[in-house]
Design a protein around this motif. Sequence first.
Motif, PDB file in Angstrom:
ATOM      1  N   LEU A 118      -4.437   1.824  -9.141  1.00 30.55           N
ATOM      2  CA  LEU A 118      -5.693   1.563  -8.441  1.00 30.55           C
ATOM      3  C   LEU A 118      -6.285   0.270  -8.985  1.00 30.55           C
ATOM      4  O   LEU A 118      -6.528   0.150 -10.192  1.00 30.55           O
ATOM      5  CB  LEU A 118      -6.662   2.732  -8.661  1.00 30.55           C
TER       6      LEU A 118
ATOM      7  N   VAL B  54      -3.148   0.480  -4.549  1.00 29.73           N
ATOM      8  CA  VAL B  54      -4.308   0.595  -3.678  1.00 29.73           C
ATOM      9  C   VAL B  54      -5.439  -0.235  -4.260  1.00 29.73           C
ATOM     10  O   VAL B  54      -5.713  -0.166  -5.455  1.00 29.73           O
ATOM     11  CB  VAL B  54      -4.741   2.077  -3.565  1.00 29.73           C
TER      12      VAL B  54
ATOM     13  N   PHE C  83       0.841  -1.205   0.000  1.00 24.43           N
ATOM     14  CA  PHE C  83       0.000   0.000   0.000  1.00 24.43           C
ATOM     15  C   PHE C  83       0.875   1.255   0.000  1.00 24.43           C
ATOM     16  O   PHE C  83       0.594   2.215  -0.719  1.00 24.43           O
ATOM     17  CB  PHE C  83      -0.906  -0.022   1.234  1.00 24.43           C
TER      18      PHE C  83
ATOM     19  N   GLY D 185       1.910   2.669  -3.264  1.00 24.17           N
ATOM     20  CA  GLY D 185       0.917   3.260  -4.160  1.00 24.17           C
ATOM     21  C   GLY D 185       0.012   2.269  -4.852  1.00 24.17           C
ATOM     22  O   GLY D 185      -0.753   2.649  -5.744  1.00 24.17           O
TER      23      GLY D 185
ATOM     24  N   PRO E 291      -3.350   6.903  -5.084  1.00 21.88           N
ATOM     25  CA  PRO E 291      -2.777   5.672  -5.663  1.00 21.88           C
ATOM     26  C   PRO E 291      -1.979   5.964  -6.930  1.00 21.88           C
ATOM     27  O   PRO E 291      -2.274   6.919  -7.649  1.00 21.88           O
ATOM     28  CB  PRO E 291      -4.023   4.850  -5.994  1.00 21.88           C
TER      29      PRO E 291
END
Lengths: 237, 287
Positions: free
Chosen positions: A159, A82, A77, A80, A156
Amino acid sequence: MSESLLDVRNLQAGYGEMPVLKDVAFHIGEREIVALVGSNAAGKTTLLRALSGVLSHSGSVRYAGEEIANLPSDAIFARGLVQLPEGRQLFGDMSVHDNLLMGAYRRSDRGNLDADLGEVYRIFPVLGQRKRQLAGSMSGGEQQMCAMARALMARPRLLMIDEMSLGLAPAIVDQLLDVLQSIRSRGVTVLLVEQDVYSALRIADRGYVLEHGHIVREGRARELADDPEVKRAYLGV
Amino acid sequence: MNLLWQGIVNGVLLGGLYALMALGLALVWGVLNIVNLAHGALIMLGGYVCYYLFTGAHIDPFVALPITAAVLFVVGYAIQRRLLNLVIRAPMFNTLLITFGLDVVLTYAAQIAFSADFRTVNPSYAGANFSLLGATVPVVRLLAFVIALALTFGLWLFLTRTPLGRAIRATSQNLVAARLYGVEPRRIYALTFGIGAALAGAAGALYGVVSQLNPYIGTSLTAKSFVIAIIGGLSNPLGVIVGGLVLGLVESMTSLYIGATYTNVASFGILVLVLIVRPTGLLGRTA
């Protein structure tokens, strides 16, 4: 092709003795929207759980040039990656505002939080009106918006979204897809994992089809959407 | 009328301290899903730490309170990291068994270290009191009440206003989502247990001022804390205050009008009543 942000090779994962993912390989370029589609029980959620570090796995997962396979979830996490998990997984007894702040839990630039909160409330005005409401008491569509806003608060780089459209009205799905297009234009890469093949391929650049733990097809999103096999299996035409 | 008023004052003052005793148990139960049967033993240890700071180093018990809490935080943190982490995903029976064992070890270690004698933290102002509308208010009990309320309110602020507090609440509500958003559960669990033990230590320090210490007080204090946590609900520290006040008033009134030997009957009677009428606790929300 854009430079690879995520490069997965020979990924294998499962639960106990039961293998779910078998030799999965795919890649995602920086600022791409990539759709990973497949039917129920194909292994899509398992794949995201492995990439997020909450499920142990074997194989190679290179992210931004670094091997991150089996790093703990908090370390992944922090880099970055997420995940917006299936079923929203909000903190139901916490307010919408607190849920959004949890998205920013690991951020060190806390001076920018107010600006980012203002931005997500601008994107999702309904959340701004309900910031003190318990997240678990909102409708399904509002909860999905809250979950996406929480993910955006994490800033993020990649993502990963699991079954975003599940149980939502088409108008809400369209709104969320527009948001994805918008955040991609701001430099966010998106991995969209969906059963709703039509929606996913509509906004994706490229796509992969996962069946029984294997990637069985890949290509440009438009090509996949026009593929007779994909049409027959997933679009019902 | 004066007797009733005195009973209410006694009950409220006692209830504040009870709330603080139960706070750590409710926090650990709510976040880690561990009913810590050694909670009362941690209160007892806090009492002894404060006692020896007072008698050995001549530190006023109310000044010694933060030191006691800090010592118990370290003890709690270590217990969680080294012992309870082994059973954190285990069925509740396992956690009950291990915390019961811990309670026994701490109790008998305290007996060996401190002897079984009764001890009291007895500062020079221990007997000071004043009259409030005809009721006698002991100063140390009032101080204990105010500190207990302040610590409870402080915990509520911590849980609702700080990133770490939010992470603790998030972990208690949805572990998978908390992990996905960067929370390290082991660290959160250890901090939570440490905070729970620190609150137990603070409660023990105050208990030693208003009552008597011996190595065996833990079991009954765990039982009282359990009752309060159930009455107040696990999700809200302010609910624990309500639970503490209810138990304090029930015990005080029962002792006054029925007899001191029936206080436990009344306390557990209230517990059964709450479980039947409002299983989520007085301030807990229904599903």
